[in-house]
Design a protein around this motif. Sequence first.
Motif, PDB file in Angstrom:
ATOM      1  N   ARG A  28      22.949   6.580  -9.338  1.00  0.00           N
ATOM      2  CA  ARG A  28      23.579   5.886  -8.213  1.00  0.00           C
ATOM      3  C   ARG A  28      24.713   6.710  -7.610  1.00  0.00           C
ATOM      4  N   ARG A  29      25.513   7.334  -8.457  1.00  0.00           N
ATOM      5  CA  ARG A  29      26.648   8.112  -7.951  1.00  0.00           C
ATOM      6  C   ARG A  29      26.186   9.326  -7.147  1.00  0.00           C
ATOM      7  N   ARG A  30      25.013   9.841  -7.468  1.00  0.00           N
ATOM      8  CA  ARG A  30      24.521  11.026  -6.764  1.00  0.00           C
ATOM      9  C   ARG A  30      23.799  10.691  -5.465  1.00  0.00           C
ATOM     10  N   LEU A  31      23.507   9.415  -5.263  1.00  0.00           N
ATOM     11  CA  LEU A  31      22.811   8.994  -4.051  1.00  0.00           C
ATOM     12  C   LEU A  31      23.807   8.588  -2.975  1.00  0.00           C
ATOM     13  N   GLY A  32      23.560   9.028  -1.747  1.00  0.00           N
ATOM     14  CA  GLY A  32      24.346   8.544  -0.622  1.00  0.00           C
ATOM     15  C   GLY A  32      23.864   7.189  -0.165  1.00  0.00           C
ATOM     16  N   THR A  33      22.557   6.978  -0.284  1.00  0.00           N
ATOM     17  CA  THR A  33      21.918   5.727   0.099  1.00  0.00           C
ATOM     18  C   THR A  33      21.043   5.266  -1.064  1.00  0.00           C
ATOM     19  N   VAL A  34      21.123   3.984  -1.390  1.00  0.00           N
ATOM     20  CA  VAL A  34      20.282   3.457  -2.475  1.00  0.00           C
ATOM     21  C   VAL A  34      19.328   2.436  -1.861  1.00  0.00           C
ATOM     22  N   PRO A  35      18.114   2.856  -1.490  1.00  0.00           N
ATOM     23  CA  PRO A  35      17.151   1.933  -0.879  1.00  0.00           C
ATOM     24  C   PRO A  35      16.780   0.815  -1.854  1.00  0.00           C
ATOM     25  N   PRO A  36      16.300  -0.320  -1.328  1.00  0.00           N
ATOM     26  CA  PRO A  36      16.021  -1.476  -2.194  1.00  0.00           C
ATOM     27  C   PRO A  36      15.064  -1.165  -3.347  1.00  0.00           C
ATOM     28  N   ARG A  37      13.984  -0.446  -3.077  1.00  0.00           N
ATOM     29  CA  ARG A  37      13.049  -0.142  -4.171  1.00  0.00           C
ATOM     30  C   ARG A  37      13.723   0.688  -5.264  1.00  0.00           C
ATOM     31  N   ILE A  38      14.538   1.650  -4.848  1.00  0.00           N
ATOM     32  CA  ILE A  38      15.201   2.513  -5.820  1.00  0.00           C
ATOM     33  C   ILE A  38      16.185   1.694  -6.651  1.00  0.00           C
ATOM     34  N   PHE A  45      17.362  14.338 -11.018  1.00  0.00           N
ATOM     35  CA  PHE A  45      16.714  13.078 -11.363  1.00  0.00           C
ATOM     36  C   PHE A  45      15.499  12.892 -10.454  1.00  0.00           C
ATOM     37  N   PHE A  46      14.660  11.921 -10.843  1.00  0.00           N
ATOM     38  CA  PHE A  46      13.444  11.604 -10.087  1.00  0.00           C
ATOM     39  C   PHE A  46      13.214  10.103 -10.196  1.00  0.00           C
ATOM     40  N   VAL A  47      12.848   9.468  -9.065  1.00  0.00           N
ATOM     41  CA  VAL A  47      12.495   8.043  -9.070  1.00  0.00           C
ATOM     42  C   VAL A  47      11.213   7.878  -8.264  1.00  0.00           C
ATOM     43  N   GLY A  48      10.212   7.256  -8.853  1.00  0.00           N
ATOM     44  CA  GLY A  48       8.964   6.969  -8.157  1.00  0.00           C
ATOM     45  C   GLY A  48       8.600   5.506  -8.294  1.00  0.00           C
ATOM     46  N   THR A  49       8.020   4.930  -7.234  1.00  0.00           N
ATOM     47  CA  THR A  49       7.549   3.540  -7.290  1.00  0.00           C
ATOM     48  C   THR A  49       6.122   3.484  -6.762  1.00  0.00           C
ATOM     49  N   TYR A  50       5.262   2.744  -7.459  1.00  0.00           N
ATOM     50  CA  TYR A  50       3.830   2.775  -7.193  1.00  0.00           C
ATOM     51  C   TYR A  50       3.259   1.356  -7.282  1.00  0.00           C
ATOM     52  N   PRO A  51       2.564   0.887  -6.237  1.00  0.00           N
ATOM     53  CA  PRO A  51       2.106  -0.504  -6.208  1.00  0.00           C
ATOM     54  C   PRO A  51       0.912  -0.767  -7.132  1.00  0.00           C
ATOM     55  N   VAL A  52       0.936  -1.943  -7.729  1.00  0.00           N
ATOM     56  CA  VAL A  52      -0.214  -2.549  -8.408  1.00  0.00           C
ATOM     57  C   VAL A  52      -0.227  -4.005  -7.955  1.00  0.00           C
ATOM     58  N   PRO A  53      -1.279  -4.766  -8.218  1.00  0.00           N
ATOM     59  CA  PRO A  53      -1.277  -6.163  -7.774  1.00  0.00           C
ATOM     60  C   PRO A  53      -0.086  -6.943  -8.328  1.00  0.00           C
ATOM     61  N   GLY A  76       0.797  -1.223   0.000  1.00  0.00           N
ATOM     62  CA  GLY A  76       0.000   0.000   0.000  1.00  0.00           C
ATOM     63  C   GLY A  76       0.823   1.262   0.000  1.00  0.00           C
ATOM     64  N   LEU A  77       2.152   1.149  -0.201  1.00  0.00           N
ATOM     65  CA  LEU A  77       3.053   2.289  -0.078  1.00  0.00           C
ATOM     66  C   LEU A  77       3.525   2.781  -1.435  1.00  0.00           C
ATOM     67  N   GLY A  78       3.212   4.044  -1.753  1.00  0.00           N
ATOM     68  CA  GLY A  78       3.825   4.726  -2.876  1.00  0.00           C
ATOM     69  C   GLY A  78       5.030   5.508  -2.381  1.00  0.00           C
ATOM     70  N   GLU A  79       6.015   5.703  -3.250  1.00  0.00           N
ATOM     71  CA  GLU A  79       7.256   6.328  -2.799  1.00  0.00           C
ATOM     72  C   GLU A  79       7.861   7.155  -3.923  1.00  0.00           C
ATOM     73  N   GLU A  80       8.388   8.340  -3.559  1.00  0.00           N
ATOM     74  CA  GLU A  80       9.063   9.178  -4.543  1.00  0.00           C
ATOM     75  C   GLU A  80      10.347   9.748  -3.966  1.00  0.00           C
ATOM     76  N   LEU A  81      11.370   9.785  -4.808  1.00  0.00           N
ATOM     77  CA  LEU A  81      12.656  10.378  -4.467  1.00  0.00           C
ATOM     78  C   LEU A  81      12.870  11.543  -5.425  1.00  0.00           C
ATOM     79  N   TRP A  82      12.835  12.749  -4.891  1.00  0.00           N
ATOM     80  CA  TRP A  82      13.041  13.959  -5.696  1.00  0.00           C
ATOM     81  C   TRP A  82      14.523  14.297  -5.603  1.00  0.00           C
ATOM     82  N   GLY A  83      15.289  13.958  -6.625  1.00  0.00           N
ATOM     83  CA  GLY A  83      16.728  14.009  -6.537  1.00  0.00           C
ATOM     84  C   GLY A  83      17.354  15.278  -7.088  1.00  0.00           C
ATOM     85  N   ASP A  84      18.651  15.238  -7.166  1.00  0.00           N
ATOM     86  CA  ASP A  84      19.467  16.302  -7.745  1.00  0.00           C
ATOM     87  C   ASP A  84      19.629  15.995  -9.227  1.00  0.00           C
TER      88      ASP A  84
END
Length: 405
Positions: A253-263, A219-227, A209-217
Motif C-alpha cells: 500500500r505504501r508503494r502505491l500511489g493509487t489503490v484500485p478497489p480490486r487491489i 511486488f505483484f498483484v493479480g486478480t482473475y475471475p471465476v464464477p 470477464g476482466l483479468g488484471e495484473e499490477l507489476w509493482g516495485d
Amino acid sequence: MTIRTIPLDDQDDAARHDDLRILVVGAGVAGLAAAQLLRADGHHPILVERRAPEADDGYMVALMPLADGPIADLGVREEYLARSVALDRFRFRAHSGRSLRTDGLEDVIGRYGDYRGLTRGTLLEVLAGGDAAVTHRTTVTGLDEDPDGLTAILESDGATRTLRVDAAVIADGIGSRTRDLLSGAAPLDRVETGWGGWVVWTPADADSGLGEELWGDDFFVGTYPVPGALGAFVGGPEEETGRRPAAFTDVVRRRLGTVPPRIEDALQAVATAEDPFFWPLADVRAAWWTTRRTVLLGDAAAGFLPTAGIGAGMALESAWVLASHLRDATPETIGEALAAYESAQRPRVETAQDTSRSLARLMFRRGRALATGRDLLLRVLSIATALRPIVRLLADRPALPVRPR
C-alpha cells in the motif's frame, strides 16, 4: 459430477481383463483427465492419489482453447461452460497502481476457441463427468520395470500392495515423488525465481470477464475471475514475503500511489486470512519424459510458472494427446507409443514453458527504476505480442482422430 473414492482392489479387479493395464499416479488435472479419457476408450486405468479427497476449491485456473479438445472428447463441454466464466479482457496496471492498458482477448485467444476461468476444484469435478473412481491416500513406493511389464509397490491406507501393470502414467505434480523412483531418474532443469506469494479469494465485481495484473516495485498483484468470485495472488521477493502477510500488504500500500478497489480487496483478503496458501514461484523441466513403460505427464514432466496462464491448459492437451497414442497400444508396442507421444508433445510444452519463463524475467524485476522502465514497455507491449509463441500453439493444435463414441 462425482469423484468417487474406492478401494484399490476394486480398481485392480476392473482392470484384470484389460488388454493394456495402466496405472495412473496422481488425480490432479493431468492425471484425472488422462484416466477419464482412457476410460472413455474402454480401458480401466487404476488411478491413485496420495492425498485424501479434496474438500476445497484450490486455486483459480484460466483455461485457454488448448483444453477444448479433451473437454469435447470427455463430453463435458456444456458443464464446463456452465461452471466457468468467459475471459474477454486483460488489464495491465503500472507500478503506481494506475491503469496502463486494457486489451481485448477475443482476437488474440478467443478466435481459437473457449477461454474460461474457474476454480481447480470445479475443473476436477467437470473432468470427472458422471463418475471417476480414485483410490485416495495411496503412494507409489517402488517401480521395477522389466521387458515384460512393470511392478509397482504401493502403500494404500497403511497396507502394502504390489500391482503388475503394462505401463504407468506419472502425474503427481511438480514435486513428484514417483518420478524419483525411476531408474536413472530424469534430471531436472529448475527455475527458482526467488519470488512467491499468497492465493486468496475476494468478492466478484461487475467485470466478470476482466483479468488484471499490477507489476509493482518489488511486488505483484493479480486478480482473475471465476464464477461468483475473484481469485487473487499477492506476492514479491522471498525476503519481502518472509514478513507476515499483513506486514507485506502494508508495504505494498505504501508503494502505491493509487489503490484500485480490486487491489485493495486482494490486499485486505491476504492480510486478514487465517492461513492463506503460499505459492513459491518456481518451475521444473524433466530432461526426458518416457522410459519403455513409464511416462511423465503434466507438472511431473514440466511444471509451469503461472506467468502465462497456460499450465493447466497444456496439461489437459497433453493428457488428450497421450490418451490418443495409447488408444491402440498393446503391451508389446507400449514403448513405441510412449516415445511417439513424447516426440509429438514435448516441443509444444517446452515452447509454452519458455514463454512463461520469459514473462517471469520481465515481471519479477526489482527496483523503482526498472519498474518505471517496464511501465513504459507495457504501454506498447500488447498481450498479443507478449503471448505470440502461445498464440502460434493455439493456431497449430494437434489434429487427433475423433474418438469413437
